[in-house]
Write an enzyme that holds these catalytic residues in place. Structure first.
Site, PDB file in Angstrom:
ATOM      1  N   LYS A   7       8.532  19.789 -39.529  1.00 12.54           N
ATOM      2  CA  LYS A   7       9.670  19.906 -40.449  1.00 12.54           C
ATOM      3  C   LYS A   7       9.607  21.252 -41.144  1.00 12.54           C
ATOM      4  CE  LYS A   7      11.633  16.039 -42.745  1.00 12.54           C
ATOM      5  NZ  LYS A   7      11.457  14.930 -43.708  1.00 12.54           N
TER       6      LYS A   7
HETATM    7  O1  G3P Z   1      12.777  12.731 -45.713  1.00  7.62           O
HETATM    8  C1  G3P Z   1      13.833  13.419 -46.225  1.00  7.62           C
HETATM    9  C2  G3P Z   1      14.812  12.653 -47.050  1.00  7.62           C
HETATM   10  O2  G3P Z   1      15.201  11.498 -46.394  1.00  7.62           O
HETATM   11  C3  G3P Z   1      14.372  12.433 -48.485  1.00  7.62           C
HETATM   12  O3  G3P Z   1      15.138  11.491 -49.136  1.00  7.62           O
HETATM   13  O4  G3P Z   1      15.274   9.876 -50.973  1.00  7.62           O
HETATM   14  O5  G3P Z   1      13.885  11.930 -51.270  1.00  7.62           O
HETATM   15  O6  G3P Z   1      16.370  12.078 -51.224  1.00  7.62           O
HETATM   16  P1  G3P Z   1      15.164  11.349 -50.746  1.00  7.62           P
END
Ligand code: G3P
Length: 221
Positions: free
Chosen positions: A85
């Site tokens: 990533k």
């Molecule tokens: O993994 C990346 C993304 O899905 C993070 O989500 O919940 O931290 O906005 P969030």
């Protein structure tokens, strides 16, 4: 076919979701590692790969291209299932361009908040473009619109990059992502649990079982 990924670094959640038979992969990030209480990215990623047998994303923490490239080289060597990533920044684009030229250069471009960023990531050679839907919604924007626009841009020009809907907050986000043409949806375990639950299913099943009991009792079975 839209792929379903779990957005977690917690082994127990991956184990449980994998046992349902609908899990295609997993995405992690430094925050999810912190929540899982481990700093051993390699060990945790390999454990997850053993359970899911599919693509698992592990994130770099360098902010300069050279550092990202160094980390990516190490991460990508762990397994053929691992994706690296890389944040969608200028330095990230430089790193993506380089890494995408490697035979094992599997890239998940992360922290994408516009179709323009997704377009640049695809041009730089990313395999996945991770669009953070929930974080845009949290800021009063329309996150799903970015998924729709990116789908259209990639289709218009035949980009070989998957649209990945990330930062999913609730089951409606999943349905909307599917309708918007996302190739992959990564979601927290709690959202996956909510997707299958319905009081109508529970009530319907209860009724079927009660009726079956009645009819078999009458038949003396
Ligand atoms: O993994 C990346 C993304 O899905 C993070 O989500 O919940 O931290 O906005 P969030």
């Amino acid at each position: 076919m839209a792929l379903l990924f779990l957005d977690t670094a917690r082994i127990q959640e991956v184990k449980e979701a994998a046992s349902w038979g609908v899990l295609d992969g997993v995405t992690t990030n430094p925050t999810l590692m912190m929540q899982a209480g481990t700093a051993d990215l390699k060990e945790n990623t390999l454990k997850i790969i053993d359970l899911v047998g599919g693509p698992v994303s592990a994130e770099v923490v360098s902010v300069d291209a050279a550092g990202m490239i160094r980390e990516a080289e190490e991460i990508l060597a762990w397994s053929e299932h691992v994706f690296v990533k890389i944040p969608c920044t200028v330095e990230g684009l430089k790193a993506m361009r380089k890494i995408s030229q490697w035979p094992n250069g599997r890239i998940n471009a992360t922290l994408i908040f516009s179709a323009n960023q997704a377009y640049l990531a695809a041009k730089a050679g990313a395999t996945y473009a991770s669009i953070f839907v929930g974080r845009m919604d949290d800021a009063g924007l329309d996150g799903m619109e970015v998924v729709r626009q990116t789908r259209e841009v990639f289709d218009n020009y035949g980009f070989d990059c998957y649209v990945l809907a990330a930062s999913i907050r609730h089951p409606a986000h999943v349905t909307e992502s599917l309708l918007a043409g996302a190739d992959i949806i990564t979601l927290p375990f709690g959202v996956l649990q909510k997707m299958i639950r319905s009081p109508f299913t529970d009530a319907g099943l209860e009724r079927f079982l009660a009726d079956w009991e009645e009819v078999t009792a009458k038949a003396g079975l």
